[in-house]
Design a protein around this motif. Structure first.
Motif, PDB file in Angstrom:
ATOM      1  N   GLU A  55      -3.582  26.222  23.677  1.00  0.00           N
ATOM      2  CA  GLU A  55      -4.960  25.754  23.649  1.00  0.00           C
ATOM      3  C   GLU A  55      -4.999  24.372  23.007  1.00  0.00           C
ATOM      4  OE1 GLU A  55      -7.712  27.263  24.933  1.00  0.00           O
ATOM      5  OE2 GLU A  55      -6.367  28.814  25.741  1.00  0.00           O
ATOM      6  N   TYR A  56      -4.983  23.351  23.845  1.00  0.00           N
ATOM      7  CA  TYR A  56      -5.098  21.977  23.337  1.00  0.00           C
ATOM      8  C   TYR A  56      -5.909  21.156  24.340  1.00  0.00           C
ATOM      9  CZ  TYR A  56      -3.963  17.793  20.691  1.00  0.00           C
ATOM     10  OH  TYR A  56      -4.060  16.669  19.907  1.00  0.00           O
ATOM     11  N   ALA A  57      -7.214  21.394  24.300  1.00  0.00           N
ATOM     12  CA  ALA A  57      -8.123  20.705  25.228  1.00  0.00           C
ATOM     13  C   ALA A  57      -8.141  19.198  24.944  1.00  0.00           C
ATOM     14  CB  ALA A  57      -9.528  21.277  25.075  1.00  0.00           C
ATOM     15  N   PRO A  58      -8.283  18.363  25.992  1.00  0.00           N
ATOM     16  CA  PRO A  58      -8.579  18.740  27.376  1.00  0.00           C
ATOM     17  C   PRO A  58      -7.336  18.961  28.235  1.00  0.00           C
ATOM     18  CG  PRO A  58      -8.693  16.365  27.188  1.00  0.00           C
ATOM     19  CD  PRO A  58      -8.362  16.891  25.805  1.00  0.00           C
ATOM     20  N   TYR A  59      -6.164  18.850  27.630  1.00  0.00           N
ATOM     21  CA  TYR A  59      -4.938  18.974  28.418  1.00  0.00           C
ATOM     22  C   TYR A  59      -4.744  20.404  28.916  1.00  0.00           C
ATOM     23  CZ  TYR A  59      -3.782  14.400  26.444  1.00  0.00           C
ATOM     24  OH  TYR A  59      -3.809  13.080  26.087  1.00  0.00           O
ATOM     25  N   THR A  60      -4.871  21.358  27.996  1.00  0.00           N
ATOM     26  CA  THR A  60      -4.672  22.761  28.353  1.00  0.00           C
ATOM     27  C   THR A  60      -5.704  23.605  27.610  1.00  0.00           C
ATOM     28  OG1 THR A  60      -3.054  22.979  26.552  1.00  0.00           O
ATOM     29  CG2 THR A  60      -2.174  22.508  28.742  1.00  0.00           C
ATOM     30  N   SER A  61      -6.406  24.466  28.348  1.00  0.00           N
ATOM     31  CA  SER A  61      -7.389  25.330  27.706  1.00  0.00           C
ATOM     32  C   SER A  61      -7.873  26.386  28.687  1.00  0.00           C
ATOM     33  CB  SER A  61      -8.589  24.515  27.207  1.00  0.00           C
ATOM     34  OG  SER A  61      -9.598  25.371  26.704  1.00  0.00           O
ATOM     35  N   THR A  62      -7.901  27.629  28.245  1.00  0.00           N
ATOM     36  CA  THR A  62      -8.406  28.710  29.081  1.00  0.00           C
ATOM     37  C   THR A  62      -9.913  28.613  29.272  1.00  0.00           C
ATOM     38  OG1 THR A  62      -8.589  30.127  27.123  1.00  0.00           O
ATOM     39  CG2 THR A  62      -6.561  30.300  28.425  1.00  0.00           C
ATOM     40  N   GLU A  63     -10.584  27.796  28.464  1.00  0.00           N
ATOM     41  CA  GLU A  63     -12.033  27.650  28.561  1.00  0.00           C
ATOM     42  C   GLU A  63     -12.438  26.547  29.531  1.00  0.00           C
ATOM     43  OE1 GLU A  63     -13.584  27.108  24.662  1.00  0.00           O
ATOM     44  OE2 GLU A  63     -13.044  29.131  23.984  1.00  0.00           O
ATOM     45  N   MET A  64     -11.468  25.880  30.134  1.00  0.00           N
ATOM     46  CA  MET A  64     -11.773  24.772  31.030  1.00  0.00           C
ATOM     47  C   MET A  64     -11.385  25.119  32.462  1.00  0.00           C
ATOM     48  SD  MET A  64     -10.567  21.534  28.678  1.00  0.00           S
ATOM     49  CE  MET A  64     -11.461  20.321  29.656  1.00  0.00           C
ATOM     50  N   GLN A  65     -12.015  24.450  33.401  1.00  0.00           N
ATOM     51  CA  GLN A  65     -11.677  24.630  34.803  1.00  0.00           C
ATOM     52  C   GLN A  65     -10.197  24.333  35.029  1.00  0.00           C
ATOM     53  OE1 GLN A  65     -13.621  25.890  36.888  1.00  0.00           O
ATOM     54  NE2 GLN A  65     -13.343  25.135  38.968  1.00  0.00           N
ATOM     55  N   ILE A 106      -4.148  18.922  32.361  1.00  0.00           N
ATOM     56  CA  ILE A 106      -2.706  18.896  32.647  1.00  0.00           C
ATOM     57  C   ILE A 106      -2.306  20.096  33.481  1.00  0.00           C
ATOM     58  CG2 ILE A 106      -0.430  19.208  31.577  1.00  0.00           C
ATOM     59  CD1 ILE A 106      -1.280  16.377  31.405  1.00  0.00           C
ATOM     60  N   ASN A 107      -2.850  21.264  33.183  1.00  0.00           N
ATOM     61  CA  ASN A 107      -2.476  22.453  33.953  1.00  0.00           C
ATOM     62  C   ASN A 107      -2.938  22.361  35.405  1.00  0.00           C
ATOM     63  OD1 ASN A 107      -1.091  23.651  31.896  1.00  0.00           O
ATOM     64  ND2 ASN A 107      -2.735  25.029  31.281  1.00  0.00           N
ATOM     65  N   TYR A 129     -12.244  13.112  24.026  1.00  0.00           N
ATOM     66  CA  TYR A 129     -12.746  14.420  24.451  1.00  0.00           C
ATOM     67  C   TYR A 129     -13.454  15.140  23.313  1.00  0.00           C
ATOM     68  CZ  TYR A 129     -12.747  19.360  25.622  1.00  0.00           C
ATOM     69  OH  TYR A 129     -13.129  20.654  25.810  1.00  0.00           O
ATOM     70  N   LEU A 130     -12.838  15.179  22.137  1.00  0.00           N
ATOM     71  CA  LEU A 130     -13.442  15.887  21.013  1.00  0.00           C
ATOM     72  C   LEU A 130     -14.752  15.239  20.578  1.00  0.00           C
ATOM     73  CD1 LEU A 130     -10.284  16.678  18.846  1.00  0.00           C
ATOM     74  CD2 LEU A 130     -11.602  18.271  20.248  1.00  0.00           C
ATOM     75  N   LEU A 131     -14.796  13.922  20.578  1.00  0.00           N
ATOM     76  CA  LEU A 131     -16.030  13.230  20.199  1.00  0.00           C
ATOM     77  C   LEU A 131     -17.147  13.514  21.201  1.00  0.00           C
ATOM     78  CD1 LEU A 131     -14.548   9.814  19.050  1.00  0.00           C
ATOM     79  CD2 LEU A 131     -15.774  11.437  17.600  1.00  0.00           C
ATOM     80  N   GLU A 132     -16.806  13.544  22.486  1.00  0.00           N
ATOM     81  CA  GLU A 132     -17.799  13.833  23.516  1.00  0.00           C
ATOM     82  C   GLU A 132     -18.266  15.286  23.440  1.00  0.00           C
ATOM     83  OE1 GLU A 132     -19.283  11.955  25.974  1.00  0.00           O
ATOM     84  OE2 GLU A 132     -18.482  10.233  24.890  1.00  0.00           O
ATOM     85  N   ARG A 133     -17.351  16.179  23.115  1.00  0.00           N
ATOM     86  CA  ARG A 133     -17.674  17.605  23.135  1.00  0.00           C
ATOM     87  C   ARG A 133     -18.472  18.063  21.922  1.00  0.00           C
ATOM     88  NH1 ARG A 133     -12.927  21.913  22.297  1.00  0.00           N
ATOM     89  NH2 ARG A 133     -13.345  21.236  20.146  1.00  0.00           N
TER      90      ARG A 133
END
Length: 265
Positions: free
Chosen positions: A32-42, A47-48, A184-188
């Motif tokens: 879990e390292y958004a936005p590269y990899t995350s089960t909560e993202m499309q 990256i995935n 990404y973190l600042l936007e989120r």
């Protein structure tokens, strides 16, 4: 030599991409390292999405299984998974893993508090009067890692989000992070007013390349590496890597219900 010839022929003759006609399925450990990899993202993250589409170019489908970074590495080395998504290039890791061709190249930058941080820098010593937040366990480049180890102005925090919050509040002045993750973190997580309190400064610290990690010592490791590299090359030539980055910036992975033109060039 016979193996390499067979591998080359196989890569040239693999089926056209199709979920219905996949000839190989792989299990990939991810984190879990958004936005590269995350089960909560499309698509399980930016990256995935690239990794899955690169393999699909060679008729291979993948299943991502999320776990901690340490567990992902150990499970892949033991043969439970075919690869790990994803890792930055680390030379010391080459004894145990193949690094794929670079998936993306990102800039490691300093984000600063606009009121307290410097406007630019040339040498790390220029930052000695500023409190620098760092994320515990993060692999920085050798020069910055040595500076962090020796520095008296270092504040360690458990994660990137905590460092960004400290930067906005003025508890630290400087924070090194890859630019895409910072954006990404600042936007989120932050308001416009909070985002306006920080900025990235130049020059960037270094360029960080991202890779699929394939464990060495498995019978099909070199085949998986070759298939992925071939698919990644196809995506690059088709201009899809640029489009995937644009989709990220437009919010597609974060908000899949948002209408974007997925196929435009």
């Amino acid at each position: 030599m016979r193996f390499l010839i067979t591998l080359t022929l196989l890569c040239a003759l693999v089926p056209l991409p199709s979920f219905g006609h996949a000839w190989l399925k792989l299990k990939i450990a991810t984190t879990e390292y958004a936005p590269y990899t995350s089960t909560e993202m499309q698509h399980d993250g930016y990256i995935n999405h690239i990794i899955a589409d690169a393999f699909l170019e060679t008729g291979v489908v993948v299943e991502f299984v999320s776990m901690s970074w340490e567990d992902a590495l150990e499970a892949a080395k033991s043969g439970e998974y075919d690869a790990v998504s994803y890792g930055n290039f680390v030379r010391a890791r080459e004894d145990e893993f193949f690094h794929s061709e670079p998936i993306t190249a990102e800039s490691l930058v300093f984000y600063v508090n606009k009121n307290a941080g410097p406007e630019n820098w040339r040498e790390l010593s220029d930052l000695s009067e500023h409190k620098m937040g760092v994320t515990d366990g993060y692999l920085y480049n050798d020069e910055l890692a040595s500076y962090i180890q020796a520095g008296s102005n270092i504040v360690k925090n458990s994660d990137d989000d905590t460092n960004l919050r400290a930067l906005i509040q003025g508890d630290i002045d400087v924070f090194p992070i890859d630019e895409l993750t910072g954006w990404y973190l600042l936007e989120r997580d932050y308001s416009n007013a909070e985002r306006n309190k920080v900025m990235a400064i130049k020059p960037f610290i270094s360029t960080v390349t991202t890779h699929l990690l394939i464990p060495k010592g498995q019978s099909d490791s070199q085949l998986i590496l070759a298939l992925f590299n071939k698919g990644l090359e196809s995506l690059t030539l088709e201009g899809k890597l640029t489009r995937f980055k644009r989709l990220l910036k437009e919010g597609y992975y974060q908000h899949p219900q948002k209408k974007v033109n997925f196929d435009r060039r």
